[in-house]
Design a protein around this motif. Structure first.
Motif, PDB file in Angstrom:
ATOM      1  N   UNK A 286       0.835  -1.202   0.000  1.00  0.00           N
ATOM      2  CA  UNK A 286       0.000   0.000   0.000  1.00  0.00           C
ATOM      3  C   UNK A 286       0.868   1.249   0.000  1.00  0.00           C
ATOM      4  N   UNK A 287       0.435   2.234  -0.759  1.00  0.00           N
ATOM      5  CA  UNK A 287       1.136   3.518  -0.812  1.00  0.00           C
ATOM      6  C   UNK A 287       0.888   4.316   0.457  1.00  0.00           C
ATOM      7  N   UNK A 288       1.900   5.092   0.859  1.00  0.00           N
ATOM      8  CA  UNK A 288       1.749   6.027   1.973  1.00  0.00           C
ATOM      9  C   UNK A 288       1.294   7.397   1.499  1.00  0.00           C
ATOM     10  N   UNK A 289       1.417   7.677   0.214  1.00  0.00           N
ATOM     11  CA  UNK A 289       1.144   9.036  -0.274  1.00  0.00           C
ATOM     12  C   UNK A 289      -0.104   9.159  -1.144  1.00  0.00           C
ATOM     13  N   UNK A 290      -0.579   8.047  -1.709  1.00  0.00           N
ATOM     14  CA  UNK A 290      -1.814   8.056  -2.508  1.00  0.00           C
ATOM     15  C   UNK A 290      -2.675   6.881  -2.057  1.00  0.00           C
ATOM     16  N   UNK A 291      -3.826   7.181  -1.506  1.00  0.00           N
ATOM     17  CA  UNK A 291      -4.715   6.152  -0.964  1.00  0.00           C
ATOM     18  C   UNK A 291      -5.922   6.016  -1.882  1.00  0.00           C
ATOM     19  N   UNK A 292      -6.112   4.812  -2.410  1.00  0.00           N
ATOM     20  CA  UNK A 292      -7.210   4.559  -3.350  1.00  0.00           C
ATOM     21  C   UNK A 292      -8.335   3.817  -2.637  1.00  0.00           C
ATOM     22  N   UNK A 293      -9.554   4.364  -2.724  1.00  0.00           N
ATOM     23  CA  UNK A 293     -10.734   3.791  -2.068  1.00  0.00           C
ATOM     24  C   UNK A 293     -11.643   3.192  -3.130  1.00  0.00           C
ATOM     25  N   UNK A 294     -12.058   1.963  -2.911  1.00  0.00           N
ATOM     26  CA  UNK A 294     -12.822   1.190  -3.893  1.00  0.00           C
ATOM     27  C   UNK A 294     -14.315   1.209  -3.566  1.00  0.00           C
ATOM     28  N   UNK A 295     -15.149   1.192  -4.601  1.00  0.00           N
ATOM     29  CA  UNK A 295     -16.586   1.137  -4.381  1.00  0.00           C
ATOM     30  C   UNK A 295     -17.340   0.900  -5.670  1.00  0.00           C
ATOM     31  N   UNK A 296     -18.655   0.780  -5.560  1.00  0.00           N
ATOM     32  CA  UNK A 296     -19.490   0.664  -6.742  1.00  0.00           C
ATOM     33  C   UNK A 296     -19.495   1.991  -7.504  1.00  0.00           C
ATOM     34  N   UNK A 327      -9.349   8.700  -5.125  1.00  0.00           N
ATOM     35  CA  UNK A 327      -8.025   8.714  -4.520  1.00  0.00           C
ATOM     36  C   UNK A 327      -7.867   9.905  -3.576  1.00  0.00           C
ATOM     37  N   UNK A 328      -7.145   9.665  -2.504  1.00  0.00           N
ATOM     38  CA  UNK A 328      -6.871  10.686  -1.488  1.00  0.00           C
ATOM     39  C   UNK A 328      -5.373  10.936  -1.461  1.00  0.00           C
ATOM     40  N   UNK A 329      -4.970  12.159  -1.768  1.00  0.00           N
ATOM     41  CA  UNK A 329      -3.555  12.514  -1.661  1.00  0.00           C
ATOM     42  C   UNK A 329      -3.179  12.670  -0.194  1.00  0.00           C
ATOM     43  N   UNK A 330      -2.061  12.082   0.183  1.00  0.00           N
ATOM     44  CA  UNK A 330      -1.523  12.232   1.539  1.00  0.00           C
ATOM     45  C   UNK A 330      -0.149  12.892   1.419  1.00  0.00           C
TER      46      UNK A 330
END
Length: 354
Positions: A286-296, A327-330
């Protein structure tokens, strides 16, 4: 609007003052072979080496974009072909671009939730370079330091790394690769239009062996100028100036990296506890700087729309996950207060949707 878009992303608020200072200083109008420019370029490079903890014998060049770095590597470091190891859209795009210049280049795809097999990589004896993506912006995966360290032990080939969405955010095993490059509109917290190439003595030796000097951005031509603290063409002087100012203000990378990794750990825990699914199951990659969230598809569209109404810009999904993820930038420029605002929104949305 609070932006969590993973590039171009939030710039440091001090940029507003630095823009004014740049205008007042006169640096925007000086010749790129003049003493004031050379002094500014040297100071920026020295500060970058200090703050990013880059080895003393590695060199730094500024280019226009990560895409230009693809071109420089293909022209100047790859003699016949390269091996591109990837699991997402940007790693694949790098291969596609390289093939326009070196058609014999090969690709090695690996699964989203796994690490590439080092035995498969070193089995390719014919490639001049191994090309890897440190942090795949499209899907929120990353290769751990231990992978690079193990690969370095097993091969003497030049290793080139796309670090576009992680450089200046987390520490790197610099000595385990020979070319690291990134655009600055992500973890650097700077406006787009500038990229950074960090190059080892081994990569320079390979470029000298190939001896390619046919283009305005041939690595040897670029290097000749940067060794004099000049540039081969009229540069983005404003971008270089802003980079130097931002690097002065930020902490050393080993300290920033601790903060970013702690934030990432909190993000993944929060998302799990709040009923969200992340795209990457395997915690090791898993990335520490770009977090990808999955869904319908409908759910993702609804979340992004609601976030925007609340003054929050989430990153779209990309490539295969364009409509089924956000995606959430961290990145370091994003504050804890802004993160907490997004967490409150997501928590409230999740509870309302149940």
């Amino acid at each position: 609007m609070i932006t969590f878009y993973p590039g171009p992303s939030k710039v440091y608020p001090q940029i507003e003052q630095y823009l004014f200072d740049a205008y007042q200083s006169g640096i925007l109008s000086v010749n790129h072979r003049s003493e004031p420019f050379m002094k500014m370029l040297k100071e920026t490079i020295d500060m970058m080496k200090l703050k990013l903890e880059i080895p003393a014998d590695y060199e730094i060049y500024f280019c226009s974009s990560a895409t230009e770095c693809w071109e420089i590597i293909a022209q100047s470091i790859i003699e016949t072909k390269s091996l591109h190891v990837f699991n997402g859209a940007f790693g694949e795009k790098w291969l596609e671009y390289t093939r326009k210049i070196k058609p014999a280049s090969n690709g090695l795809f690996f699964d989203l939730n796994s690490l590439p097999e080092i035995s498969d990589i070193i089995a390719d004896q014919d490639s001049d370079a191994i090309c890897l993506t440190h942090n795949e912006t499209s899907n929120g995966t990353a290769l751990p330091d231990s992978f690079f360290e193990e690969l370095r032990k097993k091969t003497e080939k030049v290793i080139a790394v796309d670090a576009t969405s992680s450089m200046a955010g987390v520490i790197f095993p610099w000595k385990s690769a020979d070319v690291w490059y990134a655009s600055v509109q992500k973890c650097f917290g700077l406006p787009a239009g500038l990229s950074v190439m960090v190059v080892s003595p081994k990569a320079v030796q390979q470029a000298e062996k190939i001896g390619e000097r046919d283009h305005y951005n041939s690595l040897l031509f670029v290097r000749d100028n940067f060794l004099k603290y000049q540039t081969p063409y009229t540069p983005n002087a404003l971008g270089i100036y802003l980079a130097g100012r931002v690097l002065q203000q930020v902490e050393i990378l080993s300290e920033i990296s601790i903060q970013i990794k702690d934030r990432a750990k909190d993000w993944y825990q929060f998302l799990s506890e709040s009923g969200f699914n992340v795209l990457v199951d395997n915690e090791e990659v898993r990335s520490d700087t770009v977090i990808a969230v999955l869904g319908e598809k409908q759910q993702i569209a609804s979340i992004k729309k609601a976030a925007k109404k609340n003054g929050i810009m989430l990153g779209n999904g990309y490539g295969s996950w364009k409509e089924t993820s956000f995606r959430i930038a961290n990145f370091p420029a994003i504050t804890l207060d802004e993160i907490n605002q997004l967490k409150v929104f997501l928590k409230t949305y999740s509870e309302t949707a149940r």
